[in-house]
Design a protein around this motif. Structure first.
Motif, PDB file in Angstrom:
ATOM      1  N   ILE A  31      42.870 -16.636 -43.247  1.00 19.39           N
ATOM      2  CA  ILE A  31      44.148 -16.369 -43.225  1.00 19.39           C
ATOM      3  C   ILE A  31      45.073 -17.554 -42.453  1.00 19.39           C
ATOM      4  CG2 ILE A  31      45.511 -14.614 -41.874  1.00 19.39           C
ATOM      5  CD1 ILE A  31      43.368 -12.674 -42.456  1.00 19.39           C
ATOM      6  N   ARG A  34      49.127 -18.666 -36.505  1.00 21.49           N
ATOM      7  CA  ARG A  34      50.452 -19.171 -35.936  1.00 21.49           C
ATOM      8  C   ARG A  34      50.345 -20.300 -34.982  1.00 21.49           C
ATOM      9  NH1 ARG A  34      55.595 -16.172 -34.675  1.00 21.49           N
ATOM     10  NH2 ARG A  34      56.799 -17.778 -34.107  1.00 21.49           N
ATOM     11  N   PHE A  84      51.167 -13.966 -48.490  1.00 24.94           N
ATOM     12  CA  PHE A  84      50.546 -13.132 -47.393  1.00 24.94           C
ATOM     13  C   PHE A  84      51.608 -13.011 -46.106  1.00 24.94           C
ATOM     14  CE2 PHE A  84      48.318 -13.071 -43.196  1.00 24.94           C
ATOM     15  CZ  PHE A  84      47.546 -11.925 -43.135  1.00 24.94           C
ATOM     16  N   LEU A  85      52.269 -14.171 -45.473  1.00 23.13           N
ATOM     17  CA  LEU A  85      53.242 -14.259 -44.675  1.00 23.13           C
ATOM     18  C   LEU A  85      54.495 -13.441 -44.923  1.00 23.13           C
ATOM     19  CD1 LEU A  85      52.587 -17.860 -43.398  1.00 23.13           C
ATOM     20  CD2 LEU A  85      51.906 -16.043 -42.243  1.00 23.13           C
ATOM     21  N   SER A  86      54.804 -13.653 -46.245  1.00 22.24           N
ATOM     22  CA  SER A  86      55.881 -12.864 -46.711  1.00 22.24           C
ATOM     23  C   SER A  86      55.707 -11.372 -46.560  1.00 22.24           C
ATOM     24  CB  SER A  86      56.395 -13.390 -48.066  1.00 22.24           C
ATOM     25  OG  SER A  86      57.465 -12.597 -48.730  1.00 22.24           O
ATOM     26  N   ALA A  87      54.648 -10.995 -47.041  1.00 17.83           N
ATOM     27  CA  ALA A  87      54.287  -9.435 -47.062  1.00 17.83           C
ATOM     28  C   ALA A  87      54.122  -9.015 -45.794  1.00 17.83           C
ATOM     29  CB  ALA A  87      52.908  -9.367 -47.872  1.00 17.83           C
ATOM     30  N   ARG A  88      53.581  -9.900 -44.747  1.00 16.81           N
ATOM     31  CA  ARG A  88      53.697  -9.327 -43.285  1.00 16.81           C
ATOM     32  C   ARG A  88      54.789  -9.378 -42.516  1.00 16.81           C
ATOM     33  NH1 ARG A  88      48.729 -11.952 -40.054  1.00 16.81           N
ATOM     34  NH2 ARG A  88      50.033 -13.842 -39.836  1.00 16.81           N
ATOM     35  N   GLY A  89      56.236  -9.842 -43.131  1.00 17.28           N
ATOM     36  CA  GLY A  89      57.360 -10.099 -42.810  1.00 17.28           C
ATOM     37  C   GLY A  89      57.520 -11.091 -41.752  1.00 17.28           C
ATOM     38  N   GLU A  90      56.734 -12.180 -41.872  1.00 14.46           N
ATOM     39  CA  GLU A  90      57.096 -13.252 -40.859  1.00 14.46           C
ATOM     40  C   GLU A  90      57.615 -14.515 -41.881  1.00 14.46           C
ATOM     41  OE1 GLU A  90      53.766 -14.028 -37.867  1.00 14.46           O
ATOM     42  OE2 GLU A  90      52.577 -13.178 -39.521  1.00 14.46           O
ATOM     43  N   GLU A  93      61.010 -12.701 -48.359  1.00 10.49           N
ATOM     44  CA  GLU A  93      60.603 -12.315 -49.658  1.00 10.49           C
ATOM     45  C   GLU A  93      60.282 -13.577 -50.517  1.00 10.49           C
ATOM     46  OE1 GLU A  93      62.286  -9.035 -51.495  1.00 10.49           O
ATOM     47  OE2 GLU A  93      61.993  -7.763 -49.947  1.00 10.49           O
TER      48      GLU A  93
END
Length: 206
Positions: A31, A34, A84-90, A93
């Motif tokens: 994963i 940050r 993954f980062l997009s799905a987590r909102g970081e 989209e």
């Protein structure tokens, strides 16, 4: 016959017969995490792995030893990390993400047969635009501390002559983030041009 004389070796560990062996693929699939660089680019910064071991060996194999066969492997990992980062909102989209490779000196890219980071970005299948490059006079940053890297990049990030219009949020992609000086200088330059950078994703973090 060529494979028998010069067998393919894993770009991560040197195992014979594969581009990336399964243990090295597993290491790349971790994963993304940050990063808090010393020079703050004021956007989220993430890395796919530490600058060492499998990650270091793979990046150097691509950059210094011409292992272009490893580019699709790393590109797939980069895409998965961004999803993954997009799905987590970081990150935004994926449908609205534009990847922009970190600036490099054009001569250095030509000597390598093209910029490896650009090639990895294109291997993701996402939209890729080259927005900036480094001035030819910029010094190699190896061995410089954070203030010296920052000073070295003042005025050195230049716009591409035929820079396309970008309306979506840009994600800056680099091979390694160290002090954050390159990301910061790039984001500042793009901000002047009215281009918003929403995050930085590096293949490795030192």
């Amino acid at each position: 016959m060529l494979e028998l004389l010069l067998p393919k070796r894993c770009a991560g560990c040197g195992a014979v017969g594969v581009t990336l062996c399964e243990p090295c693929r597993t290491a790349w699939r971790r994963i993304p995490f940050r990063v808090e660089p010393r020079v703050d680019p004021r956007v989220p910064v993430f890395a796919l792995g530490p600058w060492g071991g499998v990650h270091r060996s793979t990046v150097l194999a691509i950059k210094e030893r011409g292992r272009r066969d490893a580019i699709p492997e790393v590109g797939a990992v980069l895409r998965s990390a961004i999803v993954f980062l997009s799905a987590r909102g970081e990150l935004p989209e994926c449908s609205g993400i534009v990847l922009s490779p970190a600036p490099t000196r054009k001569r250095a890219a030509r000597l390598r047969g093209g910029d490896p980071v650009t090639a990895i970005c294109r291997a993701t299948g996402l939209t890729v635009v080259q927005l900036v490059h480094l001035d030819a006079s910029v010094e190699d940053s190896a061995g410089l501390d954070a203030p010296a890297r920052r000073a070295n990049l003042v005025g050195a990030v230049r716009d591409e002559r035929r820079r396309p219009r970008v309306d979506e949020g840009v994600v800056l992609v680099d091979d390694v983030v160290t002090t954050g000086a390159t990301a910061t200088a790039t984001i500042e330059r793009l901000s002047v041009a009215g281009i918003q950078v929403t995050g930085v994703v590096a293949l490795t973090a030192a």
